[in-house]
Write an enzyme that holds these catalytic residues in place. Structure first.
Site, PDB file in Angstrom:
ATOM      1  N   ARG A  55      92.285  21.576 -61.779  1.00  0.00           N
ATOM      2  CA  ARG A  55      91.642  20.715 -60.630  1.00  0.00           C
ATOM      3  C   ARG A  55      91.565  19.253 -61.177  1.00  0.00           C
ATOM      4  NH1 ARG A  55      86.842  19.341 -58.926  1.00  0.00           N
ATOM      5  NH2 ARG A  55      86.034  21.256 -59.815  1.00  0.00           N
ATOM      6  N   TYR A 109     105.148   5.990 -41.874  1.00  0.00           N
ATOM      7  CA  TYR A 109     105.307   7.244 -41.663  1.00  0.00           C
ATOM      8  C   TYR A 109     104.265   7.909 -40.679  1.00  0.00           C
ATOM      9  CZ  TYR A 109     105.145  12.300 -43.220  1.00  0.00           C
ATOM     10  OH  TYR A 109     105.260  13.606 -43.324  1.00  0.00           O
ATOM     11  N   LYS A 204     110.244  14.909 -51.351  1.00  0.00           N
ATOM     12  CA  LYS A 204     111.482  14.316 -50.948  1.00  0.00           C
ATOM     13  C   LYS A 204     112.313  14.141 -51.989  1.00  0.00           C
ATOM     14  CE  LYS A 204     108.932  14.284 -47.256  1.00  0.00           C
ATOM     15  NZ  LYS A 204     108.475  13.139 -46.761  1.00  0.00           N
TER      16      LYS A 204
HETATM   17  C1  LIG Z   1     107.025  12.618 -46.357  1.00  0.00           C
HETATM   18  C2  LIG Z   1     106.428  11.580 -46.369  1.00  0.00           C
HETATM   19  C3  LIG Z   1     105.250  11.279 -46.568  1.00  0.00           C
HETATM   20  C4  LIG Z   1     104.208  12.336 -46.565  1.00  0.00           C
HETATM   21  O1  LIG Z   1     104.450  13.435 -47.891  1.00  0.00           O
HETATM   22  P1  LIG Z   1     104.012  14.881 -47.853  1.00  0.00           P
HETATM   23  O2  LIG Z   1     104.545  15.192 -49.368  1.00  0.00           O
HETATM   24  O3  LIG Z   1     104.690  15.533 -46.815  1.00  0.00           O
HETATM   25  O4  LIG Z   1     102.511  15.029 -47.761  1.00  0.00           O
HETATM   26  C5  LIG Z   1     104.704   9.943 -47.004  1.00  0.00           C
HETATM   27  N1  LIG Z   1     105.476   8.993 -46.788  1.00  0.00           N
HETATM   28  C6  LIG Z   1     106.684   9.137 -46.553  1.00  0.00           C
HETATM   29  C7  LIG Z   1     107.354   7.872 -46.238  1.00  0.00           C
HETATM   30  C8  LIG Z   1     107.378  10.300 -46.320  1.00  0.00           C
HETATM   31  O5  LIG Z   1     108.634  10.416 -45.967  1.00  0.00           O
END
Ligand SMILES: *Cc1c(COP(=O)(O)O)cnc(C)c1O
Length: 389
Positions: A55, A109, A204
């Site tokens: 953690r 976002y 992503k």
């Molecule tokens: C997907 C995304 C997030 C959030 O990310 P998670 O991994 O889903 O928590 C934040 N900023 C942007 C630009 C994103 O595309």
């Protein structure tokens, strides 16, 4: 981290993606770093050294990926966390508390907008939203603690004027925080343009295979240390298995992103001459309002584009339903091409007028390019765009 002397010169990002953060090779040791699932680690009974506990974000997989990310972003330090939203929330809470104020772009976002407009006010932190292209100077107050932008914005792919924003941040002594999820360190390193903290949704492009949820933060060691403290208290560490997958994904980051850039540019060019398409938003096209800046600041223009289909949302929905190779899903950055309509996903909570104010016209579709052959993608997309009665 290895202290071995490397040959002179900084490794390129392809090399760093593969090798940075890996221990120095020794005969008999595995080439791939093992997944260390242990939650806890043996320690001295009167530990004065730092206790290793998963953690705390200091298990060997965490440290290896963090070192790789710091090298890729060109920062002193980095940290992996449980999600992109964990990275964003822990970073904001590290710099702002009750009574403080944030200036953020209005082109955000959706999850970040909710965090800033609904959650942080409950803790006494307010945000002023300003369009990225406007001057931010007037929105800054004595209690402002963070300037927050995204590069590139979703879904119109606006690129902030980083040199100007960084100069303003430096002038006021306020850190500039950048969510760089859409650009990746392959296409743009915000720190080289004067930003202080770089955040990614590792879900992503960094992970790149749509098979994990993760986030990261990179910046000066003291700032990353503060963010680490919040991560420990709020319990936002990344699971070791996801960390290991993230490291595996990162090794091919440059290869994937270069291909995604090329696919996006090619598709954007072809789409922009298609009769069924009203507009294409892609920073690699001359028609994009930030093309000149993107050409100056970015190595490639990214793997995401947006198009407006003639005929509005109904026709766009038909287009989505006819796709066979590109598939409908709300995320981005993976090896497979994914399409979505922001009207039904990231911007579903807004009214038609609010969407229009953000430039989200009826018929707008976002495409996140994968690494498929662009001719196959074009065949799929152009077939789906034909009207079939
Ligand atoms: C997907 C995304 C997030 C959030 O990310 P998670 O991994 O889903 O928590 C934040 N900023 C942007 C630009 C994103 O595309």
């Amino acid at each position: 981290m290895s202290t071995e002397q490397a040959p002179a010169g900084r490794a390129g990002s392809g090399t760093a993606a593969v090798h940075a953060g890996a221990p120095h090779p020794r005969a008999g040791e595995p080439v791939v770093q093992p997944l260390v699932a242990s939650s806890t680690f043996f320690s001295d009974p009167v530990a004065d050294a730092e206790v290793v506990y998963t953690r705390y974000g200091n298990n060997p997989n965490h440290l290896a990926v963090a070192a790789k990310l710091a090298r890729l972003e060109g920062t002193e330090s980095a940290l992996v966390l449980a999600s992109g939203m964990a990275a964003i929330s822990m970073s904001l809470l590290a710099f702002a508390g009750a009574g403080d104020h944030i200036v953020a772009t209005s082109e955000l976002y959706g999850g970040t907008r909710t965090l800033l407009s609904r959650e942080l006010p409950r803790l006494g932190i307010d945000t002023t939203f300003v369009e990225t292209r406007r001057t931010w100077r007037a929105a800054i107050e004595a209690r402002t603690r963070i300037l927050y932008v995204e590069a590139l914005s979703n879904p119109l792919l606006r690129l902030p004027d980083f040199p100007a924003l960084a100069a303003l941040a430096r002038d006021r002594g306020i850190p500039l925080m950048v969510d760089a999820t859409f650009v990746t360190p392959i296409n743009l390193r915000p720190v080289e343009l004067g930003a202080d903290i770089v955040i990614h949704s590792g879900t992503k492009f960094l992970g790149g295979h749509s098979d994990l949820i993760a986030g990261s933060v990179a910046g000066p060691a003291a700032a990353v240390e503060e963010i680490t403290m919040r991560m420990r208290s709020f319990g936002a560490a990344l699971d070791p298995h996801a960390t290991w997958l993230l490291e595996r994904g990162l090794k091919t980051l440059e290869l994937r992103v270069l291909r995604q850039n090329a696919n996006a540019l090619e598709l954007a060019e072809r789409l922009s001459t298609h009769a069924a398409v009203r507009t294409v938003y892609y920073p690699g096209l001359r028609s994009h309002p930030d093309h000149a800046r993107a050409a100056e600041l970015m190595r490639g223009f990214g793997g995401v584009l947006a198009l407006v289909v003639e005929g509005g949302d109904e026709v766009a929905l038909q287009f989505l339903r006819r796709l066979r190779l590109a598939r409908v899903a709300p995320s981005l950055g993976g090896v497979e091409t994914l399409v979505s309509m922001p009207r039904f996903t990231s911007h579903a909570a807004l009214s038609v007028d609010e969407r229009r104010a953000l430039g989200i016209e009826p018929g707008l579709v976002r495409v996140s390019l994968g690494i498929e052959d662009v001719d196959d993608l074009w065949r799929d997309v152009s077939f789906a765009l034909e009207r079939h009665g």
